[in-house]
Design an enzyme around this catalytic site. Structure first.
Site, PDB file in Angstrom:
ATOM      1  N   GLU A 167     -11.855   0.777  18.468  1.00 24.61           N
ATOM      2  CA  GLU A 167     -10.611   0.701  19.313  1.00 24.61           C
ATOM      3  C   GLU A 167      -9.511  -0.299  18.869  1.00 24.61           C
ATOM      4  O   GLU A 167      -9.945  -1.362  18.353  1.00 24.61           O
ATOM      5  CB  GLU A 167     -10.937   0.351  20.679  1.00 24.61           C
ATOM      6  CG  GLU A 167      -9.828   0.121  21.702  1.00 24.61           C
ATOM      7  CD  GLU A 167      -9.010   1.564  21.761  1.00 24.61           C
ATOM      8  OE1 GLU A 167      -9.556   2.573  22.407  1.00 24.61           O
ATOM      9  OE2 GLU A 167      -7.880   1.340  21.617  1.00 24.61           O
ATOM     10  N   THR A 213      -5.876   4.723  28.132  1.00 28.22           N
ATOM     11  CA  THR A 213      -4.646   4.901  28.872  1.00 28.22           C
ATOM     12  C   THR A 213      -5.019   4.651  30.188  1.00 28.22           C
ATOM     13  O   THR A 213      -4.238   4.241  30.983  1.00 28.22           O
ATOM     14  CB  THR A 213      -4.052   6.359  28.628  1.00 28.22           C
ATOM     15  OG1 THR A 213      -3.854   6.395  27.103  1.00 28.22           O
ATOM     16  CG2 THR A 213      -2.687   6.648  29.253  1.00 28.22           C
ATOM     17  N   CYS A 214      -5.894   5.469  30.830  1.00 25.69           N
ATOM     18  CA  CYS A 214      -6.088   5.542  32.177  1.00 25.69           C
ATOM     19  C   CYS A 214      -6.360   4.197  32.819  1.00 25.69           C
ATOM     20  O   CYS A 214      -5.639   3.809  33.886  1.00 25.69           O
ATOM     21  CB  CYS A 214      -7.506   6.429  32.697  1.00 25.69           C
ATOM     22  SG  CYS A 214      -7.794   6.466  34.201  1.00 25.69           S
ATOM     23  N   CYS A 218      -3.401   5.454  34.670  1.00 22.51           N
ATOM     24  CA  CYS A 218      -3.808   6.015  36.372  1.00 22.51           C
ATOM     25  C   CYS A 218      -3.900   4.676  36.955  1.00 22.51           C
ATOM     26  O   CYS A 218      -3.512   4.658  38.368  1.00 22.51           O
ATOM     27  CB  CYS A 218      -4.991   6.978  36.209  1.00 22.51           C
ATOM     28  SG  CYS A 218      -5.221   8.104  34.889  1.00 22.51           S
ATOM     29  N   LYS A 229      -0.881   2.298  37.724  1.00 21.50           N
ATOM     30  CA  LYS A 229       0.177   3.348  38.192  1.00 21.50           C
ATOM     31  C   LYS A 229      -0.217   3.284  39.821  1.00 21.50           C
ATOM     32  O   LYS A 229       0.700   2.879  40.399  1.00 21.50           O
ATOM     33  CB  LYS A 229       0.105   4.367  37.680  1.00 21.50           C
ATOM     34  CG  LYS A 229       1.338   5.446  38.151  1.00 21.50           C
ATOM     35  CD  LYS A 229       0.569   6.371  39.164  1.00 21.50           C
ATOM     36  CE  LYS A 229      -0.690   6.937  39.161  1.00 21.50           C
ATOM     37  NZ  LYS A 229      -0.743   8.127  38.306  1.00 21.50           N
ATOM     38  N   TYR A 254       4.712  14.810  35.928  1.00 15.58           N
ATOM     39  CA  TYR A 254       3.876  13.883  36.905  1.00 15.58           C
ATOM     40  C   TYR A 254       4.273  12.558  36.649  1.00 15.58           C
ATOM     41  O   TYR A 254       4.484  11.839  37.511  1.00 15.58           O
ATOM     42  CB  TYR A 254       2.331  13.650  36.057  1.00 15.58           C
ATOM     43  CG  TYR A 254       1.332  14.839  36.302  1.00 15.58           C
ATOM     44  CD1 TYR A 254       0.396  14.668  37.284  1.00 15.58           C
ATOM     45  CD2 TYR A 254       1.569  15.936  35.662  1.00 15.58           C
ATOM     46  CE1 TYR A 254      -0.662  15.644  37.368  1.00 15.58           C
ATOM     47  CE2 TYR A 254       0.545  16.880  35.498  1.00 15.58           C
ATOM     48  CZ  TYR A 254      -0.627  16.718  36.392  1.00 15.58           C
ATOM     49  OH  TYR A 254      -1.577  17.628  36.798  1.00 15.58           O
ATOM     50  N   GLU A 281       6.210  10.401  39.736  1.00 14.46           N
ATOM     51  CA  GLU A 281       5.570   9.057  40.251  1.00 14.46           C
ATOM     52  C   GLU A 281       6.079   7.860  40.394  1.00 14.46           C
ATOM     53  O   GLU A 281       6.212   7.134  41.351  1.00 14.46           O
ATOM     54  CB  GLU A 281       3.923   9.049  39.508  1.00 14.46           C
ATOM     55  CG  GLU A 281       3.212  10.177  39.958  1.00 14.46           C
ATOM     56  CD  GLU A 281       1.891  10.160  39.115  1.00 14.46           C
ATOM     57  OE1 GLU A 281       0.988  10.927  39.552  1.00 14.46           O
ATOM     58  OE2 GLU A 281       1.844   9.419  38.068  1.00 14.46           O
ATOM     59  N   ARG A 284       7.162  21.439  36.814  1.00 12.23           N
ATOM     60  CA  ARG A 284       6.840  22.797  36.271  1.00 12.23           C
ATOM     61  C   ARG A 284       5.597  23.235  36.047  1.00 12.23           C
ATOM     62  O   ARG A 284       4.826  22.324  35.369  1.00 12.23           O
ATOM     63  CB  ARG A 284       7.810  22.975  34.909  1.00 12.23           C
ATOM     64  CG  ARG A 284       7.658  24.604  34.482  1.00 12.23           C
ATOM     65  CD  ARG A 284       9.161  24.730  33.581  1.00 12.23           C
ATOM     66  NE  ARG A 284       8.659  23.809  32.301  1.00 12.23           N
ATOM     67  CZ  ARG A 284       8.016  24.178  31.180  1.00 12.23           C
ATOM     68  NH1 ARG A 284       7.244  25.374  31.275  1.00 12.23           N
ATOM     69  NH2 ARG A 284       8.143  23.206  30.381  1.00 12.23           N
ATOM     70  N   ALA A 344      -3.903  15.672  41.110  1.00 18.60           N
ATOM     71  CA  ALA A 344      -2.871  14.972  42.047  1.00 18.60           C
ATOM     72  C   ALA A 344      -1.770  14.465  41.328  1.00 18.60           C
ATOM     73  O   ALA A 344      -1.714  14.065  40.079  1.00 18.60           O
ATOM     74  CB  ALA A 344      -3.633  13.997  42.809  1.00 18.60           C
ATOM     75  N   HIS A 394     -10.050  17.369  64.892  1.00 14.93           N
ATOM     76  CA  HIS A 394      -8.547  17.042  65.168  1.00 14.93           C
ATOM     77  C   HIS A 394      -8.539  15.339  65.971  1.00 14.93           C
ATOM     78  O   HIS A 394      -9.519  15.017  66.441  1.00 14.93           O
ATOM     79  CB  HIS A 394      -8.727  17.840  66.638  1.00 14.93           C
ATOM     80  CG  HIS A 394      -7.270  18.047  67.344  1.00 14.93           C
ATOM     81  ND1 HIS A 394      -6.082  18.562  66.626  1.00 14.93           N
ATOM     82  CD2 HIS A 394      -6.980  17.428  68.526  1.00 14.93           C
ATOM     83  CE1 HIS A 394      -5.229  18.491  67.554  1.00 14.93           C
ATOM     84  NE2 HIS A 394      -5.604  17.660  68.501  1.00 14.93           N
ATOM     85  N   GLU A 428      -7.092  19.537  59.421  1.00 19.82           N
ATOM     86  CA  GLU A 428      -7.387  20.781  59.974  1.00 19.82           C
ATOM     87  C   GLU A 428      -6.522  21.936  59.850  1.00 19.82           C
ATOM     88  O   GLU A 428      -7.074  23.163  60.079  1.00 19.82           O
ATOM     89  CB  GLU A 428      -7.428  20.279  61.542  1.00 19.82           C
ATOM     90  CG  GLU A 428      -6.071  19.942  62.020  1.00 19.82           C
ATOM     91  CD  GLU A 428      -6.313  19.812  63.782  1.00 19.82           C
ATOM     92  OE1 GLU A 428      -6.835  20.506  64.383  1.00 19.82           O
ATOM     93  OE2 GLU A 428      -5.868  18.546  64.139  1.00 19.82           O
TER      94      GLU A 428
END
Ligand code: NDP
Length: 456
Positions: A35, A42-43, A48, A51, A177, A181, A204, A340, A435, A440
């Site tokens: 590395e 990145t995550c 992710c 962020k 995304y 965000e 898109r 998401a 409820h 629901e």
């Protein structure tokens, strides 16, 4: 004893590379991973996780004003950007340390530096050569900056996570995304945010109702969204950036953020020279087992440009390790992967969009509801929630769940299990609701949207 130094040599210690290496190590394989940046990829380091921490931080601004409707006094709390960024950095450091420990505990050798593949079984890092029975490329992707005059004044999501001060005026180029965000983060923290789209829609590829609805919610919150707007050039004048559009308009900003997609990190690491095929956009071409054109070289995650999401890279990495070192041939099913967008409000989605479902299944039933969540009857906030169900008319199977609204990612994660199990509309109808919740609605939808008029 093997003729190679290692059984597996992994390039890139992000989500996919670490998952594969640890799993291989757990089966007794001799594994090395190289590395050239921080372990976590990145995550964890610049995507992710940091962020989402900024999203949490930004969301408090609405919570304070919502609270007034519930009897709390109308205080104006102050906000310290530096404190949020430092807290976020500390959490990233903590996770980075955990990743390092996990690699160590799995017996994986960490080699610092950029790896270059020399042949089917040799990798070079920092001038040293290592041989391996198998090589795994998990080098991820990086933001693309298009060739625009003055682009050197723009930043990417990498820098946006750690700005020295909170910007007052932000121009964001792109509508995917990352763009929506960060639009949510900066807007909630009080900046004037302008989103420049080259097309007509944000997000898109998502269901059209989601795109239209989120556009309207973002606009209500004050985000300016300009369609079909192209940047001519960016110029620095004193402490202001001037963004000139091709239509001749001039926008002033403290920060210009480009979120115009990401490219696979596959350049200058020796891949093509040793026979690995790359597609036109530089992605590594792999088969269903993540194997490249060179049988001993595998690739997973964003560098293969399949479904570019952390949990998918992790699965792809583990599948390679299972197949190679546990005598357990494993493939990843890339269908029905939920995703998401941590916009404000957030989006959650799994399965086919309405357009995809019509194209693949012909007759479908669509159920849509759009309502003001109970909380906002007292908070007074003008925010609505959208939920949409796409169902096959032939057998009643649910083909897609889509939602924009509070907790959409949490709700859709549960429904992604249902879709994976082949849930039908009748089974949703037979499920008793909880409820009062927003979720629901997915088990109480009754009104089918009329079929669209056939084209003349
Ligand atoms: P996306 O591919 O999602 O979106 C790119 C956007 O930039 C689109 O709106 C596109 O427009 C526009 N664009 C592309 N090129 C240009 C250009 N030259 N000039 C102007 N606009 C342009 O990329 P992102 O950078 O937002 O994110 C990269 C990837 O990272 C995502 O695809 C996703 O896989 C991952 N990601 C996932 C997240 C999550 O799961 N929550 C969060 C963040 C990233 P058009 O629509 O016209 O093509």
């Amino acid at each position: 004893m093997s003729q190679y130094d290692f059984d597996l040599f992994t390039l890139g210690a992000g989500s996919g590379g670490v998952a594969a290496s640890r799993r291989a190590g757990s089966y007794g394989a001799r594994v090395a991973i190289c590395e050239d940046s921080r372990v976590g990829g990145t995550c964890v380091i610049r995507g992710c996780v940091p962020k989402k921490l900024l999203v949490y931080g930004a969301q408090f601004s609405e919570s304070f004003s919502d609270a007034v409707g519930f009897g709390w006094s109308d205080a104006t709390p102050s906000f310290d950007w530096g404190a949020l960024v430092s807290a976020k950095d500390r959490e990233v450091d903590r996770l980075n340390a955990i990743y390092l420990r996990l690699l160590r505990d799995s017996g994986v050798t960490l080699i610092e530096g950029r790896g270059r593949v020399l042949d089917a079984h040799t990798v070079e890092v920092a001038g040293r050569r290592y041989t391996a029975a198998n090589i795994l490329v998990a080098t991820g992707s990086s933001p693309i900056l298009p060739p625009v005059k003055g682009i050197e004044h723009a930043i990417t999501s990498n820098e946006a996570l750690s700005l020295p001060s909170p910007p007052q005026r932000v121009v964001i180029v792109g509508g995917g995304y990352i763009a929506v965000e960060f639009a949510g983060i900066f807007n909630a923290l009080g900046a004037k945010v302008t989103l420049l789209l080259r097309g007509e829609s944000i997000l898109r590829g998502f269901d059209q109702d989601i795109c239209t609805f989120l556009t309207s919610e973002l606009r209500k919150k004050g985000v300016e969204i300009r369609c079909e707007t192209f940047v001519q050039d960016i110029e620095r004048r004193a402490d202001t950036l001037n963004v000139m559009t091709r239509a001749g308009e001039e926008l002033r900003a403290d920060v210009v953020l480009y979120a115009t997609g990401r490219a696979p990190n596959t350049k200058a690491i020796g891949l093509e020279a040793c026979g690995v095929s790359l597609s036109d956009n530089g992605a590594i071409v792999v088969d269903a087992d993540s194997r490249t054109a060179v049988p001993s070289i595998y690739a997973v995650g964003d560098c293969t440009d399949r479904v570019n999401l952390t949990p998918v890279a992790i699965r792809e990495g583990r599948a390679v390790a299972e197949s190679l070192f546990n005598n357990n041939p494993t493939r990843v099913d890339h269908r029905n992967v939920a995703s998401a967008v941590f916009s404000q409000p957030p989006v959650g989605t799994v399965g086919l969009t309405e357009a995809e479902a019509r194209a693949r299944h012909g007759a479908i039933d669509v159920y849509v509801t759009n309502f003001r969540a109970m909380k906002h009857s007292l908070s007074g906030r003008d925010e609505r929630t959208l939920m949409k169900l796409v169902v096959s008319r032939a057998d009643g199977r649910v083909l897609g769940f889509h939602m924009v609204g509070a907790d959409a990612p949490e709700i859709i994660q549960g429904l992604s299990v249902a879709i994976q199990c082949g849930v039908t509309k009748a089974q949703l109808d037979a499920t008793v609701a909880i409820h009062p919740t927003a979720a629901e609605e997915f088990v109480t939808l009754r009104d089918r949207r009329p079929d669209p008029e056939p084209h003349a």
